[in-house]
Design an enzyme around this catalytic site. Sequence first.
Site, mmCIF file in Angstrom:
data_model
loop_
_atom_site.group_PDB
_atom_site.id
_atom_site.type_symbol
_atom_site.label_atom_id
_atom_site.label_comp_id
_atom_site.label_asym_id
_atom_site.label_seq_id
_atom_site.Cartn_x
_atom_site.Cartn_y
_atom_site.Cartn_z
ATOM 1 N N GLN A 85 39.975 49.681 40.941
ATOM 2 C CA GLN A 85 40.283 50.465 39.737
ATOM 3 C C GLN A 85 41.745 50.617 39.352
ATOM 4 O O GLN A 85 42.175 51.396 39.180
ATOM 5 C CB GLN A 85 39.566 51.765 39.987
ATOM 6 C CG GLN A 85 38.081 51.828 39.934
ATOM 7 C CD GLN A 85 37.793 51.098 38.565
ATOM 8 O OE1 GLN A 85 38.368 51.448 37.659
ATOM 9 N NE2 GLN A 85 36.758 50.308 38.616
ATOM 10 N N SER A 86 42.499 49.555 39.671
ATOM 11 C CA SER A 86 43.752 49.378 39.530
ATOM 12 C C SER A 86 44.335 49.511 38.285
ATOM 13 O O SER A 86 43.849 48.447 37.302
ATOM 14 C CB SER A 86 44.488 47.894 40.129
ATOM 15 O OG SER A 86 45.856 47.747 39.978
ATOM 16 N N ASN A 87 45.149 50.276 37.697
ATOM 17 C CA ASN A 87 45.463 50.692 36.401
ATOM 18 C C ASN A 87 46.494 49.453 35.932
ATOM 19 O O ASN A 87 46.796 48.781 35.174
ATOM 20 C CB ASN A 87 46.202 51.831 35.957
ATOM 21 C CG ASN A 87 45.255 52.894 36.154
ATOM 22 O OD1 ASN A 87 44.057 53.060 35.528
ATOM 23 N ND2 ASN A 87 45.352 54.183 37.169
#
Length: 323
Positions: free
Chosen positions: A73-75
Amino acid sequence: MINRFPRIELGHYPTPLEHLPRMSKALRRPVYLKRDDQIGPALGGNKARKLEYLLADAQRSGMHRVVTFGGLQSNHARMTAAAARIHGFEPHVFYFERRPKRMTGNLQLVALLGAKCYFVPFGGSGGMTIEQSNRLVRLLARLFVGKHYFIPVGGHNWLGCLGYVRCAHELAAQTHALGLNEARIICAAGTGGTLAGLMAGLALAAPQLTPLGIDVGKLWKTFPASIAQVASQICQHLATPKQFIASDVPLIEKRYVGEGYAIPSHAGNTAIARLAHMEGVVLDPIYTGKAFAGMLDLAERGELGRETPLIFLHTGGSPGMFA
């Protein structure tokens, strides 16, 4: 000095500094939100400031592929993919996890943007330093991608973190306009680059403003040393030599992480609901929710002074809510 470094614009600045009246009343002190969630492409976030410098450097390199990595869930991965498409690069993203059965949240957007995704199930980055993780992905990228421009995890190097020196200058001007003689600037610390940039920028531009990072992942060995190194390199490249060591880094490690990175915590979810109910602002469960929970706890315990104004840096991350 900072204007000597090439930069492409991915947002409109300065980002707003908004007063939170009901939260201020609850905490009995002024509380503000720095809205870096409102900048950049593909639903926005703080990585826009770092990518402005990194992609400008990528353009100068002549490469047409960019490579980075992060958690599922890396922005940072989402915004790198989007910014790369805007400027004609082919994005490649590595993950230290198995490919999930469904692409949700940030992953869904990375896929929509057409990034080439590589899932290497090493079981996360635990036990490595940030520098070791970057070296590992560089090696993998040479094997699987070919010629490319490498962007460190979270944009964590001195060049990317110049974006938060620029943010420090914004905060100096905004707090001066509000008549604030002091304030604490609180941010989530995932890879620590935002904190490193703020440390350097505030030390040079606004020493009356003091940063505090709240660890949201328990991800890295010798985490404070990595942050101190980047902050020192920033000052060196701005021709204002100032050395930071690990003990200088204002970071609270592990205390508010919960079970681990990318695992929502009860305290974080409670803080998300509290801010949403009081001010109509939405945080995310991976980064800002945990950091905001930490700020609330520290304030209510009196560990941030009794009257010092608080500025929470909203770094974005809303797609994580949909995972």
